[in-house]
Design a protein around this motif. Sequence first.
Motif, mmCIF file in Angstrom:
data_model
loop_
_atom_site.group_PDB
_atom_site.id
_atom_site.type_symbol
_atom_site.label_atom_id
_atom_site.label_comp_id
_atom_site.label_asym_id
_atom_site.label_seq_id
_atom_site.Cartn_x
_atom_site.Cartn_y
_atom_site.Cartn_z
ATOM 1 N N PHE A 82 30.129 37.234 43.968
ATOM 2 C CA PHE A 82 30.519 35.880 44.529
ATOM 3 C C PHE A 82 30.964 36.142 45.681
ATOM 4 C CE2 PHE A 82 34.908 34.193 45.083
ATOM 5 C CZ PHE A 82 34.577 32.782 44.637
ATOM 6 N N GLU A 83 31.750 37.650 46.267
ATOM 7 C CA GLU A 83 32.195 37.401 47.494
ATOM 8 C C GLU A 83 31.084 37.633 48.503
ATOM 9 O OE1 GLU A 83 34.966 37.016 48.296
ATOM 10 O OE2 GLU A 83 36.169 37.508 46.513
ATOM 11 N N VAL A 84 30.087 38.339 48.079
ATOM 12 C CA VAL A 84 28.873 38.456 49.326
ATOM 13 C C VAL A 84 27.996 37.250 49.311
ATOM 14 C CG1 VAL A 84 26.538 39.475 49.347
ATOM 15 C CG2 VAL A 84 28.509 40.827 48.304
ATOM 16 N N ILE A 85 27.848 36.363 48.291
ATOM 17 C CA ILE A 85 27.254 34.970 48.410
ATOM 18 C C ILE A 85 28.074 34.170 49.217
ATOM 19 C CG2 ILE A 85 27.830 34.019 46.319
ATOM 20 C CD1 ILE A 85 24.312 33.827 48.060
ATOM 21 N N PHE B 70 30.876 47.183 49.037
ATOM 22 C CA PHE B 70 30.929 45.760 48.974
ATOM 23 C C PHE B 70 32.194 45.110 49.982
ATOM 24 C CE2 PHE B 70 27.851 45.886 45.779
ATOM 25 C CZ PHE B 70 26.762 45.267 46.174
ATOM 26 N N GLY B 71 33.187 46.117 49.956
ATOM 27 C CA GLY B 71 34.684 45.617 50.598
ATOM 28 C C GLY B 71 35.384 44.750 49.536
ATOM 29 N N VAL B 72 35.539 45.073 48.446
ATOM 30 C CA VAL B 72 35.995 44.187 47.378
ATOM 31 C C VAL B 72 37.009 45.056 46.511
ATOM 32 C CG1 VAL B 72 35.787 42.818 45.376
ATOM 33 C CG2 VAL B 72 33.984 42.606 47.014
ATOM 34 N N PRO B 73 38.421 44.673 46.778
ATOM 35 C CA PRO B 73 39.614 45.793 46.086
ATOM 36 C C PRO B 73 39.257 45.688 44.717
ATOM 37 C CG PRO B 73 40.326 43.660 46.397
ATOM 38 C CD PRO B 73 38.977 43.528 47.162
ATOM 39 N N LEU B 74 38.076 46.474 44.188
ATOM 40 C CA LEU B 74 38.324 46.611 42.798
ATOM 41 C C LEU B 74 39.062 47.924 42.274
ATOM 42 C CD1 LEU B 74 34.341 46.293 41.831
ATOM 43 C CD2 LEU B 74 36.164 44.862 40.859
ATOM 44 N N HIS B 75 40.132 47.496 41.180
ATOM 45 C CA HIS B 75 40.757 48.679 40.922
ATOM 46 C C HIS B 75 40.831 48.701 39.051
ATOM 47 C CE1 HIS B 75 41.968 49.862 44.679
ATOM 48 N NE2 HIS B 75 42.435 48.458 44.935
ATOM 49 N N PRO B 76 39.665 48.878 38.404
ATOM 50 C CA PRO B 76 39.835 48.948 37.045
ATOM 51 C C PRO B 76 41.157 48.860 36.280
ATOM 52 C CG PRO B 76 37.858 50.170 37.818
ATOM 53 C CD PRO B 76 38.958 50.039 38.996
ATOM 54 N N PRO B 77 41.406 48.153 35.554
ATOM 55 C CA PRO B 77 42.383 48.045 34.542
ATOM 56 C C PRO B 77 42.595 49.393 33.586
ATOM 57 C CG PRO B 77 41.069 46.367 33.645
ATOM 58 C CD PRO B 77 40.475 46.674 35.019
ATOM 59 N N ILE C 65 42.881 40.454 37.154
ATOM 60 C CA ILE C 65 42.497 41.752 36.441
ATOM 61 C C ILE C 65 41.908 42.798 37.111
ATOM 62 C CG2 ILE C 65 40.691 42.193 34.576
ATOM 63 C CD1 ILE C 65 39.863 39.046 34.478
ATOM 64 N N TRP C 66 41.138 42.708 38.270
ATOM 65 C CA TRP C 66 40.584 43.935 38.594
ATOM 66 C C TRP C 66 41.053 44.320 39.990
ATOM 67 C CZ3 TRP C 66 37.193 46.312 35.668
ATOM 68 C CH2 TRP C 66 36.583 45.372 34.572
ATOM 69 N N SER C 67 42.252 44.121 40.254
ATOM 70 C CA SER C 67 43.048 44.527 41.395
ATOM 71 C C SER C 67 44.603 44.788 40.923
ATOM 72 C CB SER C 67 43.125 43.756 42.713
ATOM 73 O OG SER C 67 42.113 43.694 43.446
ATOM 74 N N GLU C 68 45.153 44.164 40.021
ATOM 75 C CA GLU C 68 46.377 44.045 39.598
ATOM 76 C C GLU C 68 46.752 44.567 38.356
ATOM 77 O OE1 GLU C 68 47.748 40.405 41.012
ATOM 78 O OE2 GLU C 68 47.613 40.766 42.991
ATOM 79 N N ASP C 69 45.659 44.460 37.335
ATOM 80 C CA ASP C 69 45.778 44.854 35.814
ATOM 81 C C ASP C 69 46.866 43.685 35.409
ATOM 82 O OD1 ASP C 69 45.434 45.834 33.560
ATOM 83 O OD2 ASP C 69 46.166 47.835 34.049
ATOM 84 N N LYS C 70 46.451 42.495 35.430
ATOM 85 C CA LYS C 70 47.634 41.725 34.882
ATOM 86 C C LYS C 70 46.733 40.651 33.961
ATOM 87 C CE LYS C 70 50.562 41.107 38.961
ATOM 88 N NZ LYS C 70 51.106 40.238 40.129
ATOM 89 N N ASP C 71 47.291 40.020 33.173
ATOM 90 C CA ASP C 71 46.889 38.946 32.060
ATOM 91 C C ASP C 71 46.114 37.911 32.633
ATOM 92 O OD1 ASP C 71 46.931 37.997 29.324
ATOM 93 O OD2 ASP C 71 47.604 36.330 30.471
ATOM 94 N N ILE C 72 45.076 37.401 31.809
ATOM 95 C CA ILE C 72 44.351 36.003 32.468
ATOM 96 C C ILE C 72 44.077 35.444 31.162
ATOM 97 C CG2 ILE C 72 43.172 36.899 34.506
ATOM 98 C CD1 ILE C 72 40.534 36.831 32.483
ATOM 99 N N SER D 1 33.539 40.539 57.260
ATOM 100 C CA SER D 1 34.687 39.812 56.645
ATOM 101 C C SER D 1 35.456 40.392 55.409
ATOM 102 C CB SER D 1 33.882 38.474 55.909
ATOM 103 O OG SER D 1 33.000 39.014 55.051
ATOM 104 N N ALA D 2 34.972 41.651 55.128
ATOM 105 C CA ALA D 2 35.751 42.256 53.868
ATOM 106 C C ALA D 2 37.249 42.621 53.994
ATOM 107 C CB ALA D 2 35.021 43.770 53.765
ATOM 108 N N SER D 3 37.565 42.518 55.389
ATOM 109 C CA SER D 3 39.082 42.861 55.636
ATOM 110 C C SER D 3 39.867 41.636 55.261
ATOM 111 C CB SER D 3 39.216 43.250 57.244
ATOM 112 O OG SER D 3 38.699 42.054 57.907
#
Length: 228
Positions: free
Chosen positions: A22-25, A76-83, A127-134, A224-226
């Motif tokens: 998503f971010e790349v496209i 990819f410069g995407v802030p992924l932090h698995p839950p 989900i993938w940065s803050e480990d919160k409910d969706i 643009s990742a920043s």
Amino acid sequence: MTSRKVVELFYDVVSPYSWLGFEVICRYRNVWNIDLKFRPAFLGGIMHGAGNKPPGLVPNKFSYMTKDLHRASSYFGVPLHPPADPFEVMFQKGSLSAMRFVTAVQHMEQGGDKLVERVSRELWRRIWSEDKDITKPESFSEAAKKAGLSDSETEKALKLYTTQEIKDKLKRSTEEALNFGAFGFPMLICHIDGKPEMFFGSDRFELMANCLGEKWLGPNPDNSASRL
């Protein structure tokens, strides 16, 4: 100038690889000569319809995914932090309600894409940065407000996402993805010379660029990742 090619992105916010794609496209939306169309769909329906197995049911695949996401986050410069419990988030709680909410927001825009883009990003971030409910209405409300929706827009989306109209719309999008041959997400459909070309995953952009007659400039063509 040659006519712009339509690129459809089918995705589900429960999928971390969908966030990468998503971010790349999105970054290439104004670099390549394309019209990008967001197609929220339900990954659970894709897996069932295609007879595919989730990574969590294949231990070696799941172990690889957790390591791969760390590398991909940096690349990819995407802030992924698995839950704390990715299996619970992805395969037990699921994303059906969340994707209905995203579909409701898109429906409200009547063909636009700014709100659905921002809401999708905020749900991924939860989900993938803050480990919160969706899965709960209050979670959707928080994501919507962070995405810039007004109180009235948020309230409208919360009422809309449980309607049969939205449920049917999400189901149709999922079925269309299956008709294209989807077996997982992200899936990008590039319409080239009247023919749909399917690309699966977040690591096919160089090949996609070649098919589109464009240049692949890496994951961050304008650094643009920043911004994330």
